[in-house]
Design a protein around this motif. Structure first.
Motif, PDB file in Angstrom:
ATOM      1  N   LEU A 285      47.444  37.043   3.740  1.00 59.78           N
ATOM      2  CA  LEU A 285      46.155  36.658   2.723  1.00 59.78           C
ATOM      3  C   LEU A 285      45.090  37.618   2.540  1.00 59.78           C
ATOM      4  CD1 LEU A 285      45.647  32.948   4.103  1.00 59.78           C
ATOM      5  CD2 LEU A 285      46.718  33.914   1.989  1.00 59.78           C
ATOM      6  N   VAL A 286      44.577  37.681   1.505  1.00 57.49           N
ATOM      7  CA  VAL A 286      43.292  38.447   1.469  1.00 57.49           C
ATOM      8  C   VAL A 286      42.244  37.604   1.301  1.00 57.49           C
ATOM      9  CG1 VAL A 286      41.983  39.760  -0.526  1.00 57.49           C
ATOM     10  CG2 VAL A 286      44.326  40.167  -0.121  1.00 57.49           C
ATOM     11  N   PHE A 287      41.173  37.742   2.293  1.00 53.73           N
ATOM     12  CA  PHE A 287      40.287  36.600   2.295  1.00 53.73           C
ATOM     13  C   PHE A 287      38.926  37.029   1.552  1.00 53.73           C
ATOM     14  CE2 PHE A 287      41.537  33.297   5.045  1.00 53.73           C
ATOM     15  CZ  PHE A 287      42.408  33.906   5.863  1.00 53.73           C
TER      16      PHE A 287
ATOM     17  N   SER B  76      35.483  37.287   1.253  1.00 53.86           N
ATOM     18  CA  SER B  76      34.721  38.190   0.623  1.00 53.86           C
ATOM     19  C   SER B  76      33.595  37.375  -0.449  1.00 53.86           C
ATOM     20  CB  SER B  76      35.742  39.000  -0.394  1.00 53.86           C
ATOM     21  OG  SER B  76      36.480  38.207  -1.079  1.00 53.86           O
ATOM     22  N   THR B  77      33.620  36.168  -0.332  1.00 54.55           N
ATOM     23  CA  THR B  77      32.401  35.204  -1.186  1.00 54.55           C
ATOM     24  C   THR B  77      31.341  35.373  -0.739  1.00 54.55           C
ATOM     25  OG1 THR B  77      34.350  33.804  -1.417  1.00 54.55           O
ATOM     26  CG2 THR B  77      32.455  33.306  -2.527  1.00 54.55           C
TER      27      THR B  77
ATOM     28  N   PHE C 270      39.803  24.916   5.200  1.00 57.51           N
ATOM     29  CA  PHE C 270      40.788  25.896   5.244  1.00 57.51           C
ATOM     30  C   PHE C 270      42.129  25.107   5.895  1.00 57.51           C
ATOM     31  CE2 PHE C 270      42.796  29.903   4.843  1.00 57.51           C
ATOM     32  CZ  PHE C 270      43.256  30.141   6.082  1.00 57.51           C
TER      33      PHE C 270
ATOM     34  N   MET D 156      44.211  37.694  -4.595  1.00 60.58           N
ATOM     35  CA  MET D 156      43.371  36.667  -4.892  1.00 60.58           C
ATOM     36  C   MET D 156      42.528  36.187  -3.266  1.00 60.58           C
ATOM     37  SD  MET D 156      44.896  33.093  -6.336  1.00 60.58           S
ATOM     38  CE  MET D 156      46.485  33.106  -5.611  1.00 60.58           C
ATOM     39  N   THR D 157      41.349  36.198  -3.626  1.00 58.50           N
ATOM     40  CA  THR D 157      40.395  35.887  -2.232  1.00 58.50           C
ATOM     41  C   THR D 157      40.647  34.387  -2.239  1.00 58.50           C
ATOM     42  OG1 THR D 157      38.463  35.055  -3.330  1.00 58.50           O
ATOM     43  CG2 THR D 157      38.943  37.464  -3.172  1.00 58.50           C
ATOM     44  N   ASP D 158      40.027  33.904  -0.874  1.00 58.55           N
ATOM     45  CA  ASP D 158      39.999  32.446  -0.532  1.00 58.55           C
ATOM     46  C   ASP D 158      39.419  31.720  -1.614  1.00 58.55           C
ATOM     47  OD1 ASP D 158      38.563  30.522   1.974  1.00 58.55           O
ATOM     48  OD2 ASP D 158      40.679  30.812   1.534  1.00 58.55           O
TER      49      ASP D 158
ATOM     50  N   ARG E 168      41.904  31.261  -4.632  1.00 58.05           N
ATOM     51  CA  ARG E 168      42.525  30.320  -4.215  1.00 58.05           C
ATOM     52  C   ARG E 168      42.390  28.881  -4.584  1.00 58.05           C
ATOM     53  NH1 ARG E 168      43.604  32.390   0.854  1.00 58.05           N
ATOM     54  NH2 ARG E 168      43.417  34.544   0.057  1.00 58.05           N
ATOM     55  N   TYR E 169      41.086  28.562  -4.136  1.00 55.67           N
ATOM     56  CA  TYR E 169      40.487  27.142  -4.330  1.00 55.67           C
ATOM     57  C   TYR E 169      40.344  26.903  -5.851  1.00 55.67           C
ATOM     58  CZ  TYR E 169      36.944  23.761  -4.738  1.00 55.67           C
ATOM     59  OH  TYR E 169      36.311  22.484  -5.154  1.00 55.67           O
TER      60      TYR E 169
ATOM     61  N   TYR F  23      33.930  24.448  -3.387  1.00 51.79           N
ATOM     62  CA  TYR F  23      34.753  25.277  -2.200  1.00 51.79           C
ATOM     63  C   TYR F  23      34.254  25.070  -0.690  1.00 51.79           C
ATOM     64  CZ  TYR F  23      35.947  29.776  -0.482  1.00 51.79           C
ATOM     65  OH  TYR F  23      36.273  30.738   0.665  1.00 51.79           O
TER      66      TYR F  23
ATOM     67  N   ARG G 293      34.174  25.762   5.577  1.00 49.60           N
ATOM     68  CA  ARG G 293      33.763  26.790   5.010  1.00 49.60           C
ATOM     69  C   ARG G 293      31.965  26.733   5.128  1.00 49.60           C
ATOM     70  NH1 ARG G 293      38.310  25.928   1.648  1.00 49.60           N
ATOM     71  NH2 ARG G 293      39.766  27.569   2.380  1.00 49.60           N
TER      72      ARG G 293
ATOM     73  N   ILE H 183      34.653  31.082   7.681  1.00 43.86           N
ATOM     74  CA  ILE H 183      35.396  30.084   7.831  1.00 43.86           C
ATOM     75  C   ILE H 183      35.593  30.072   9.369  1.00 43.86           C
ATOM     76  CG2 ILE H 183      37.711  28.978   7.592  1.00 43.86           C
ATOM     77  CD1 ILE H 183      38.454  30.854   5.264  1.00 43.86           C
TER      78      ILE H 183
END
Lengths: 280, 138
Positions: free
Chosen positions: A278-280, A190-191, A267, B103-105, B108-109, A262, A153, A143
């Motif tokens: 938040l957990v990213f 983490s994606t 964001f 939850m990851t980003d 959430r989406y 996505y 993103r 991000i």
């Protein structure tokens, strides 16, 4: 001691343990077979130290110990070139002139500049160590937090030589081209997209992305601003590179459901959303 | 008025402290504030624990007071407390809360998209019903 420096091709080993000597002799014999000119490895100092700066043996004794009577050093037969001959151009065309290669200094300071103290470990930027956060691997979705693409993103490709991150939208997805991003101003999610087979062209380096500025003040003050690039134009090379990289990445993005949407979204924070939670 | 009592064999949920989130069985009462507690199937050693950090559940086991760990474990496994607990709404709510925090980003989406779709469908149906009822009224 002064005589040893002239002979040295390899780095002189100051304190070599005695066990190394037979091994070195072997290699030196082998080398002697391959290249007869190679010098044997240097002996440790033959003058044991009594105190710092004071040796056990005197000059004349050392001369004998180092067998300098056997060693003869002659100056090289051909001196390096001192002058070069250049043709005369311009007004007095034709003919040649003799130019020195190593010239005398054109300026002597009136006061001697004092020697700078030795500094340790101060490297120029080009030699700095580049680090990369463990959470950022090729294919990670990042991000962007600053710049005109803030909140977008984006897919991470690789880290460049200066440490900046090479990143792409892809362009068709969120209008972010192949671009550099700074590690510190980026959130790593983490994606991850599987970028294992993607080939990134080798010519995408920092020099490719560096901003170009023209500075040739041939004109007077009023006319300078025309020559400088005000409007940025997208070169054809950038377009082809973008297509080459994006076509590979878009295929991988399509495989993951909802990933395209996505990457298209931005964001943002809203009420009750706290970044530290938040957990990213 | 009160349905859950502190008794021998009452299974309690630990709400805070080093063993937060685990289940234990009350083995004995020490004094007004503390109980001897044991959770052989949930990784809590036999120890004294203040009542304040315990929240009583609906489950009661049968064993005599000060029974040793082996007996507590037998009773626990006989009643299958772990599975019963996982089936309660309480435990499910806790699990849902933890999932939300994890939850990851990207998640959430996805949730946002799913919610949006769901709300659209609901609104659509509502509007249909409203239309029908207004038509009938006329």
């Amino acid at each position: 001691m002064a005589g040893e420096k002239a002979a040295g091709e390899k780095k002189p080993g100051e304190k070599q343990p005695a066990e190394k000597a037979p091994a070195e002799q072997k290699t030196s014999q082998k080398d002697a077979g391959e290249k007869k000119k190679k010098v044997k490895k240097h002996h440790a100092s033959r003058n044991p130290v009594l105190a710092r700066g004071i040796g056990r043996y005197s000059r004349s004794v050392m001369y004998a110990r180092k067998a300098l009577y056997k060693r003869k050093y002659t100056a090289p037969e051909t001196k390096p070139r001192a002058t070069i001959i250049k043709p005369v151009g311009g007004d007095k065309n034709g003919g040649t002139r003799v130019v020195k290669i190593r010239k005398m200094p054109r300026y002597y300071p009136t006061e001697d500049v004092p020697r700078k103290l030795l500094s340790h470990g101060k490297k120029p930027f080009s030699q700095h160590k580049r680090r990369l956060r463990a959470s950022i691997t090729p294919g990670t979705v990042l991000i962007l937090l600053t710049g005109r693409h803030r909140g977008k993103r984006v897919v991470f490709l690789k880290q460049l030589g200066t440490g900046l991150l090479l990143v792409t939208g892809p362009l068709a997805v969120n209008r972010v081209p192949l671009r550099r991003a700074h590690q510190k101003f980026v959130i790593a999610t983490s994606t991850k997209v599987d970028i294992s087979g993607v080939k990134i062209p080798k010519h995408l380096t920092d020099a490719y992305f560096k901003k170009k500025r023209l500075r040739k003040p041939k004109h007077q003050e009023g006319e300078i601003f025309d020559t400088e690039k005000e409007k940025y134009e997208i070169t054809e090379q950038r377009k082809t590179d973008q297509k080459a990289v994006d076509s590979q990445i878009l295929a991988r993005i399509k495989q993951v459901p909802q990933l395209r949407g996505y990457l298209r979204s931005t964001f943002c924070l809203s009420n009750g959303v706290y970044p530290h939670k938040l957990v990213f | 008025v009160f349905k859950r009592f502190v008794e021998i064999g009452r299974v309690a949920f630990i709400s805070f402290g080093p063993h937060a989130g685990k289940l234990v069985a009350i083995v004995d009462v020490i004094d007004q504030n503390r109980a001897l507690v044991d959770g052989p199937c949930s990784g809590v050693r036999r120890q004294a624990m203040p009542f304040k950090c315990m929240q009583l559940t609906d489950f009661v086991l049968k064993f005599p007071h000060s029974a040793r760990q082996k007996c507590v474990r037998l009773a626990w496994e006989k009643e299958n407390i772990n599975e019963k607990w996982a089936a309660t709404r309480w435990a499910k709510k806790i699990e849902a809360r933890e999932k939300k925090a994890r939850m990851t980003d990207f998640d959430r989406y996805k949730v946002m998209k799913a919610k949006k779709m769901r709300n659209r469908i609901i609104k659509h149906e509502m509007k249909k019903l409203q239309k029908m009822s207004s038509k009938k009224g006329k």
